[in-house]
Design a protein around this motif. Sequence first.
Motif, PDB file in Angstrom:
ATOM      1  N   LEU A   1      62.557   4.862 -66.446  1.00 33.91           N
ATOM      2  CA  LEU A   1      61.525   5.777 -67.181  1.00 33.91           C
ATOM      3  C   LEU A   1      62.105   6.298 -68.455  1.00 33.91           C
ATOM      4  N   THR A   2      63.184   6.200 -68.832  1.00 36.83           N
ATOM      5  CA  THR A   2      63.806   6.462 -70.030  1.00 36.83           C
ATOM      6  C   THR A   2      63.795   5.073 -71.073  1.00 36.83           C
ATOM      7  N   GLY A   3      63.632   4.135 -70.592  1.00 37.73           N
ATOM      8  CA  GLY A   3      63.840   2.759 -71.315  1.00 37.73           C
ATOM      9  C   GLY A   3      65.181   2.425 -71.509  1.00 37.73           C
ATOM     10  N   LEU A   4      65.923   3.012 -70.418  1.00 42.01           N
ATOM     11  CA  LEU A   4      67.288   2.316 -70.513  1.00 42.01           C
ATOM     12  C   LEU A   4      67.365   1.053 -69.838  1.00 42.01           C
ATOM     13  N   ALA A   5      66.724   0.688 -69.019  1.00 42.68           N
ATOM     14  CA  ALA A   5      66.264  -0.631 -68.173  1.00 42.68           C
ATOM     15  C   ALA A   5      65.008  -0.937 -67.884  1.00 42.68           C
ATOM     16  N   ASP A   6      64.939  -2.299 -67.643  1.00 45.33           N
ATOM     17  CA  ASP A   6      63.505  -2.637 -67.149  1.00 45.33           C
ATOM     18  C   ASP A   6      63.264  -2.577 -65.584  1.00 45.33           C
ATOM     19  N   ALA A   7      64.482  -2.460 -64.996  1.00 42.66           N
ATOM     20  CA  ALA A   7      64.534  -2.617 -63.673  1.00 42.66           C
ATOM     21  C   ALA A   7      65.683  -1.951 -62.970  1.00 42.66           C
ATOM     22  N   ILE A   8      65.775  -1.531 -61.673  1.00 44.69           N
ATOM     23  CA  ILE A   8      66.996  -0.964 -60.992  1.00 44.69           C
ATOM     24  C   ILE A   8      67.334  -1.636 -59.870  1.00 44.69           C
ATOM     25  N   VAL A   9      68.311  -1.861 -59.495  1.00 46.20           N
ATOM     26  CA  VAL A   9      68.732  -2.336 -58.023  1.00 46.20           C
ATOM     27  C   VAL A   9      69.315  -0.904 -57.259  1.00 46.20           C
ATOM     28  N   ASP A  10      68.521  -0.602 -56.178  1.00 43.19           N
ATOM     29  CA  ASP A  10      68.967   0.666 -55.683  1.00 43.19           C
ATOM     30  C   ASP A  10      68.815   0.470 -54.017  1.00 43.19           C
ATOM     31  N   LEU A  11      69.145   1.666 -53.617  1.00 47.31           N
ATOM     32  CA  LEU A  11      68.839   1.539 -51.946  1.00 47.31           C
ATOM     33  C   LEU A  11      67.340   2.261 -51.611  1.00 47.31           C
ATOM     34  N   VAL A  12      66.738   1.791 -50.652  1.00 51.77           N
ATOM     35  CA  VAL A  12      65.351   2.401 -50.451  1.00 51.77           C
ATOM     36  C   VAL A  12      65.147   2.424 -49.046  1.00 51.77           C
ATOM     37  N   SER A  13      64.866   3.528 -48.482  1.00 50.35           N
ATOM     38  CA  SER A  13      64.512   3.657 -47.073  1.00 50.35           C
ATOM     39  C   SER A  13      63.028   3.713 -46.885  1.00 50.35           C
ATOM     40  N   THR A  14      62.509   4.987 -47.278  1.00 52.35           N
ATOM     41  CA  THR A  14      60.984   5.436 -46.965  1.00 52.35           C
ATOM     42  C   THR A  14      60.333   4.862 -48.200  1.00 52.35           C
ATOM     43  N   GLY A  15      61.036   4.748 -49.314  1.00 52.08           N
ATOM     44  CA  GLY A  15      60.158   4.343 -50.691  1.00 52.08           C
ATOM     45  C   GLY A  15      59.726   5.929 -51.389  1.00 52.08           C
ATOM     46  N   SER A  16      60.014   7.063 -50.917  1.00 54.73           N
ATOM     47  CA  SER A  16      59.404   8.272 -51.424  1.00 54.73           C
ATOM     48  C   SER A  16      60.010   8.555 -52.624  1.00 54.73           C
ATOM     49  N   THR A  17      61.332   8.225 -52.966  1.00 52.33           N
ATOM     50  CA  THR A  17      61.852   8.539 -53.864  1.00 52.33           C
ATOM     51  C   THR A  17      61.493   7.690 -55.245  1.00 52.33           C
ATOM     52  N   LEU A  18      61.232   6.284 -55.009  1.00 52.54           N
ATOM     53  CA  LEU A  18      60.734   5.512 -55.837  1.00 52.54           C
ATOM     54  C   LEU A  18      59.313   6.070 -56.422  1.00 52.54           C
ATOM     55  N   LYS A  19      58.416   6.340 -55.245  1.00 50.98           N
ATOM     56  CA  LYS A  19      57.119   6.718 -55.522  1.00 50.98           C
ATOM     57  C   LYS A  19      57.149   8.228 -56.296  1.00 50.98           C
ATOM     58  N   ALA A  20      57.968   8.958 -55.977  1.00 52.76           N
ATOM     59  CA  ALA A  20      57.981  10.181 -56.505  1.00 52.76           C
ATOM     60  C   ALA A  20      58.189  10.012 -58.187  1.00 52.76           C
ATOM     61  N   ASN A  21      58.822   8.819 -58.584  1.00 55.52           N
ATOM     62  CA  ASN A  21      59.142   8.454 -60.022  1.00 55.52           C
ATOM     63  C   ASN A  21      58.366   7.457 -60.398  1.00 55.52           C
ATOM     64  N   ASP A  22      57.299   7.187 -59.986  1.00 59.03           N
ATOM     65  CA  ASP A  22      56.353   6.236 -60.234  1.00 59.03           C
ATOM     66  C   ASP A  22      57.060   4.738 -60.446  1.00 59.03           C
ATOM     67  N   LEU A  23      57.785   4.460 -59.452  1.00 61.82           N
ATOM     68  CA  LEU A  23      58.633   2.962 -59.478  1.00 61.82           C
ATOM     69  C   LEU A  23      57.894   2.360 -58.112  1.00 61.82           C
ATOM     70  N   VAL A  24      58.018   1.046 -58.530  1.00 65.57           N
ATOM     71  CA  VAL A  24      57.612   0.233 -57.369  1.00 65.57           C
ATOM     72  C   VAL A  24      58.770  -0.848 -56.833  1.00 65.57           C
ATOM     73  N   GLU A  25      58.825  -1.096 -55.613  1.00 61.13           N
ATOM     74  CA  GLU A  25      59.720  -2.121 -55.066  1.00 61.13           C
ATOM     75  C   GLU A  25      59.253  -3.430 -55.336  1.00 61.13           C
TER      76      GLU A  25
END
Length: 224
Positions: free
Chosen positions: A155-179
Amino acid sequence: MITLALSKGRIFDDTLPLLAAAGIEVLDDPEKSRKLILATNRPGLRVVLVRASDVPTYVQHGGADLGVAGLDVLLEHAAQPGGGGPLYRPLDLGIARCRMSVATRRDFDYASAVRQGSRIRVATKYTHAAREHFAAKGVHVDLIKLYGSMELAPLTGLADAIVDLVSTGSTLKANDLVEVERILDVSARLVVNPASLKLQREPLRALIDGFEAAVAARAAGAAA
Ligand code: ADP
Ligand code: MG
């Protein structure tokens, strides 16, 4: 005395029912007390609270006889200098389930970046697992090590992608990211210090068996 290392939060909360099924009760609530050593109803067993990523270190060096840690943490630990020491891993507890995934901003075309062989900037806490994953795919990445709030990086342009843990996906969604890619299924594992297992064989064996029975009973309950 047997010392069990747990981390506050998810791992502690999900381990409690397994302990309870084995007749073990932790006598302090870590959310209410500042104690780091918690007594149990078994005089020979205590719980120590450490950072999730410190659990393997405690167990490897005998600061705890056994512990509960996520597969994510165990894989990163094993890849650290000095992290290759002996750790007996008898049991998948099936708790704290999630997956390790690649996520990007909605407007980043990951598939075509991969296809075109572009260099992708990837921010993550899991540099070892990420390096292995992208190397196996033949994708060129610049890895940026972070310790938390990975979602912020794209979101800040630090990276193109992240590798992170996902369970429901709601944190990604809240930040407008897609798995965009799944890397690994993660759950918490029991780890045991091999020297402890020799020196305190009987009580440790009994505890491991207790965990095993609790996991089996829960699986049977879930299937029924
Ligand atoms: P910390 O933030 O200190 O790493 P967490 O409680 O967030 O502590 O994570 C502890 C462990 O729980 C992780 O190592 C991982 O195995 C698991 N975990 C992390 N995030 C999730 C999640 N969203 N759902 C289920 N399990 C998770
Ligand atoms: Mg966390």
